[in-house]
Design an enzyme around this catalytic site. Structure first.
Site, PDB file in Angstrom:
ATOM      1  N   LYS A 196       0.821  -1.212   0.000  1.00 54.73           N
ATOM      2  CA  LYS A 196       0.000   0.000   0.000  1.00 54.73           C
ATOM      3  C   LYS A 196       0.856   1.262   0.000  1.00 54.73           C
ATOM      4  CE  LYS A 196      -4.249  -1.770   2.074  1.00 54.73           C
ATOM      5  NZ  LYS A 196      -5.263  -1.571   3.138  1.00 54.73           N
ATOM      6  N   GLU A 197       2.075   1.154   0.519  1.00 53.54           N
ATOM      7  CA  GLU A 197       3.015   2.274   0.533  1.00 53.54           C
ATOM      8  C   GLU A 197       4.283   1.814  -0.186  1.00 53.54           C
ATOM      9  OE1 GLU A 197       1.630   4.178   4.819  1.00 53.54           O
ATOM     10  OE2 GLU A 197       3.276   2.746   4.767  1.00 53.54           O
ATOM     11  N   ASP A 215       7.333  -1.018   9.778  1.00 55.81           N
ATOM     12  CA  ASP A 215       6.526  -1.820  10.694  1.00 55.81           C
ATOM     13  C   ASP A 215       6.095  -3.143  10.082  1.00 55.81           C
ATOM     14  OD1 ASP A 215       6.376  -0.859  13.240  1.00 55.81           O
ATOM     15  OD2 ASP A 215       4.228  -0.454  13.190  1.00 55.81           O
ATOM     16  N   LYS A 256       1.172   3.445  14.894  1.00 57.70           N
ATOM     17  CA  LYS A 256       2.211   4.398  14.509  1.00 57.70           C
ATOM     18  C   LYS A 256       2.887   5.021  15.723  1.00 57.70           C
ATOM     19  CE  LYS A 256       2.949   8.611  11.782  1.00 57.70           C
ATOM     20  NZ  LYS A 256       2.307   9.657  10.951  1.00 57.70           N
ATOM     21  N   ASP A 307       5.404  11.672   7.316  1.00 53.35           N
ATOM     22  CA  ASP A 307       4.733  10.557   6.652  1.00 53.35           C
ATOM     23  C   ASP A 307       5.562  10.103   5.466  1.00 53.35           C
ATOM     24  OD1 ASP A 307       2.660  10.501   8.417  1.00 53.35           O
ATOM     25  OD2 ASP A 307       1.205  11.490   7.108  1.00 53.35           O
ATOM     26  N   ASP A 316      -1.360  11.626  16.782  1.00 58.75           N
ATOM     27  CA  ASP A 316      -0.773  12.946  16.597  1.00 58.75           C
ATOM     28  C   ASP A 316      -1.532  14.016  17.383  1.00 58.75           C
ATOM     29  OD1 ASP A 316      -2.993  12.602  15.006  1.00 58.75           O
ATOM     30  OD2 ASP A 316      -1.960  12.959  13.109  1.00 58.75           O
TER      31      ASP A 316
END
Length: 696
Positions: free
Chosen positions: A97-98, A127, A263, A287, A427
């Site tokens: 996905k990334e 991760d 995260k 990010d 965050d």
């Protein structure tokens, strides 16, 4: 005048002199008009509530709050030897996905800052524990020795290789050579993604030893700690002889039996590992898809860091999260209010909130040194001076230890230290906790965006992202964030999207008639809210099309993402459900992007999140048609009674035009799926309720 000298926060400041200040603060010119409008609008809402108390005691209403302020840009220069060290944290969680090549572009853009390279250390948290990501960064480390001097010598601003080579750029032999090297690296990484890291891609025994750690039993949810120093500023130079930044790959230990806190947990591991290895006083959290758009950004924040007037309580400096390629901003990701206007107001009230990316922290603000020493590891103190080499066996052994999944047991990590646990929006929660502890923040919004990223181009991905944010806001609670109202407003929004329309099917009036005094109050509230919102967008340089997309997505999010978030929180509170963290996909298909660029909604896959807005679209269209029939057949009296319901249904129909298009007018892969989960049952249920409720 503030001091220009000093290596850290404890340095002695010289006496003030007559030189100009680092930065100034002034009142925003729209503060007065906005406050006046807020007062008038609040009185109108109170009048509306009074009206409802007299006639319809069970109806709900909302309220609005508008605050603005402004901060000015600053400029000062320091001697390079006095620049503080900078540790950069980049988090990624799923190579599919990334894509690793996108994460690599982000890292290279940050490594190429106009800042002493030997003072920059980039930590990449993987991760997923993916060998693909590690391979991509091994290749990136080789490419960096050519890319960084190329950026420096040509003084280019777009220092993400992908962005630079995709834009209009000068062409010469050097540029062609660098582009060829980048394309070669990109092809290698993408080939590995389609296969595996085979022997043909491994260059030496050191790399072979690293990849041997990926053996049977190594999964994204269960694997040991992997820390690999890919670049060492003391020993690695670029092709011109300049130092290269430190580049460290970190994959923390994961276990099915230990919580990993998503995260926030990954950031806390990077915080501990970086303290032991480099311990820079400044930290940038970023990010994986937000690349640097301005190489001078670290120099800008020094004007705040070295301002003695705010230095003792300064916790972090926040830059807005801005996106490239929005074009028509199909899903309302320009975020004028959330990312630009509201933080300016918060800047005058103790500081902007933490966005999760584009944030420069002072390390000491994330942890109490005395609490660190209590853990038995003095190397975790922000005041610890790193003397050993980052590849030293002692340093690596200690770094592996603090990255284990059991390290945080019976410690204050995640509660009093580091990034805070307890919410999917770690965050916002971390920022609010820091503010409550006395730290302040500063919002810095330069004309050229410091960072740019990619917004989701798929509607379902965008809705899931907002659902995660909605759940996180409810976890934080009203005591920490007024933004919890975003999620709670899903209830009245859902009521207004269905109840007046179902009444319209039966010709029942739920709003004042045109000749009644309260009619004008409803009109003022409607025009006032939308008018003020539109004016703010226009003043900030946006377009009508983007404003329309923003208010349309506000409705869709309330009907879908926030409604499901509210339900999920209720189920979790009763023990019937648990939260999950869905990574937003950063994979972009060419055909999808073409449709997105033309302003078309990209749906394609079935999802329960699509059911409420699709049902609302159909119900409102049918009720609008039926209302028109009633008005034409009943005459003026009926029209005056149903006008507000018709306006409401008509606005929702206009907002749902992309849904009608996706259902009936499109044949591409982005159309509405043929079957939506539970859609038929929900529609039938609403129609049944309609006939039972409004039968007299």
């Amino acid at each position: 005048m503030r001091s220009q000298s000093g290596r850290d926060d404890n340095s002695t400041a010289p006496e003030p002199n007559n030189q100009p200040p680092f930065h100034t603060v002034e009142r925003h010119p729209r503060t007065g008009p906005n406050r006046f409008f807020a007062e008038v609008y609040t009185l109108a809402i109170l009048a509306l509530l009074y009206s409802h108390a007299q006639t319809l005691p069970h109806k709900l209403s909302g309220c609005a709050l508008f605050v603005v302020n402004n901060t000015l840009k600053t400029s000062k220069s320091f001697r390079e030897e006095e620049f503080p060290g900078l540790d950069v944290f980049i988090c990624t969680a799923d190579p599919y996905k990334e894509p690793p090549i996108g994460v690599v572009n982000t890292a290279l853009s940050l490594m190429a800052y106009d800042y002493p390279t030997e003072k920059i250390s980039v930590y990449v948290s993987d991760d997923a524990g993916s060998a693909f990501t590690l391979f991509a960064f091994i290749e990136a480390a080789k490419f960096a020795s050519y890319w960084l001097p190329f950026c420096r010598e040509n003084d280019i601003m777009d220092r993400s290789p992908h962005v630079y080579f995709s834009s209009v750029h000068s062409t010469n032999s050097d540029t062609d050579k660098i582009k060829e090297m980048y394309e070669s690296m990109k092809a290698k990484v993408e080939n590995v993604m389609n296969r595996e890291v085979s022997e043909i891609y491994i260059n030496d025994d050191e790399e072979r030893e690293v990849f041997n750690k990926w053996k049977s039993g190594f999964t994204p949810q269960d694997h040991p700690t992997v820390i690999q120093v890919l670049l060492d500023s003391r020993h690695n130079n670029d092709i011109t002889g300049h130092f290269l930044p430190n580049l460290i790959y970190v994959s923390r230990q994961k276990s099915m039996t230990s919580p990993h806190h998503f995260k926030a947990g990954a950031l806390n591991v990077l915080l501990r590992v970086s303290t032991i290895m480099t311990n820079a006083p400044l930290i940038l959290t970023q990010d994986c898809d937000m690349y640097s758009n301005d190489p001078t950004t670290p120099l800008r924040i020094l004007c705040y860091v070295y301002d003695l007037a705010i230095q003792p309580t300064l916790g972090f400096i926040q830059f807005p999260q801005r996106f490239q390629g929005l074009n028509k901003d199909t899903y309302g990701y320009e975020f004028k209010h959330i990312i630009r206007l509201h933080p300016r107001g918060a800047d005058g009230l103790g500081g902007a909130y933490y966005f999760g990316t584009g944030t420069f922290f002072r390390r000491r603000a994330l942890g109490d040194p005395s609490a660190c020493v209590e853990t038995g590891i003095p190397e975790l103190s922000p005041d610890y001076v790193v003397k050993k080499h980052i590849k030293s066996p002692d340093v690596l052994a200690l770094a592996h230890g603090v990255a284990s999944c059991n390290y945080e047991i019976q410690t204050q990590w995640g509660s009093k230290m580091g990034f805070r646990y307890g919410s999917l929006v770690e965050d916002l929660f971390t920022g609010y906790q820091m503010h409550s502890e006395g730290w302040r923040s500063i919002f810095c919004d330069p004309e050229r965006a410091a960072f740019l990223g990619n917004a989701p181009i798929n509607l379902v991905d965008a809705l899931y992202q907002w659902k995660r944010w909605g759940v996180g806001l409810l976890e934080i609670g009203l005591g920490y964030s007024c933004y919890i109202f975003w999620t709670i407003l899903s209830i009245p929004t859902t009521i207004y999207a269905f109840l007046p329309q179902l009444a319209l099917f039966n010709g029942v009036t739920v709003f004042p008639k045109m000749y009644e005094p309260w009619f004008l109050l409803h009109v003022f509230l409607f025009i006032g809210a939308y008018g003020q919102d539109f004016i703010e967008y226009v003043i900030e340089g946006s377009s009508f099309r983007k404003w329309w997309s923003s208010q349309r997505m506000w409705m869709i999010r309330n009907l879908s993402s926030f409604a499901f978030a509210t339900a999920e929180c209720l189920l979790k509170s009763t023990g019937l459900s648990s939260y999950g963290f869905i990574v937003t996909s950063k994979v972009v298909d060419d055909e999808q992007y073409k449709r997105y660029y033309r302003g078309m909604w990209e749906i394609g896959v079935p999802s329960t999140l699509l059911v409420p807005p699709t049902t609302a679209a159909i119900i409102n269209l049918l009720s609008f048609i039926w209302g028109a029939v009633l008005i034409f057949s009943g005459g003026r009296d009926v029209g005056e009674s149903l006008v507000l319901q018709m306006v409401l249904a008509g606005c929702i129909v206009l907002n749902c035009l992309p849904i009608y298009e996706a259902i009936a007018l499109r044949s591409d892969h982005g159309k509405m799926p043929t079957k939506l989960p539970s859609f038929q049952h929900l529609s039938q249920g609403l129609l049944c309720c309609n006939f039972h409720i409004f039968q007299w």
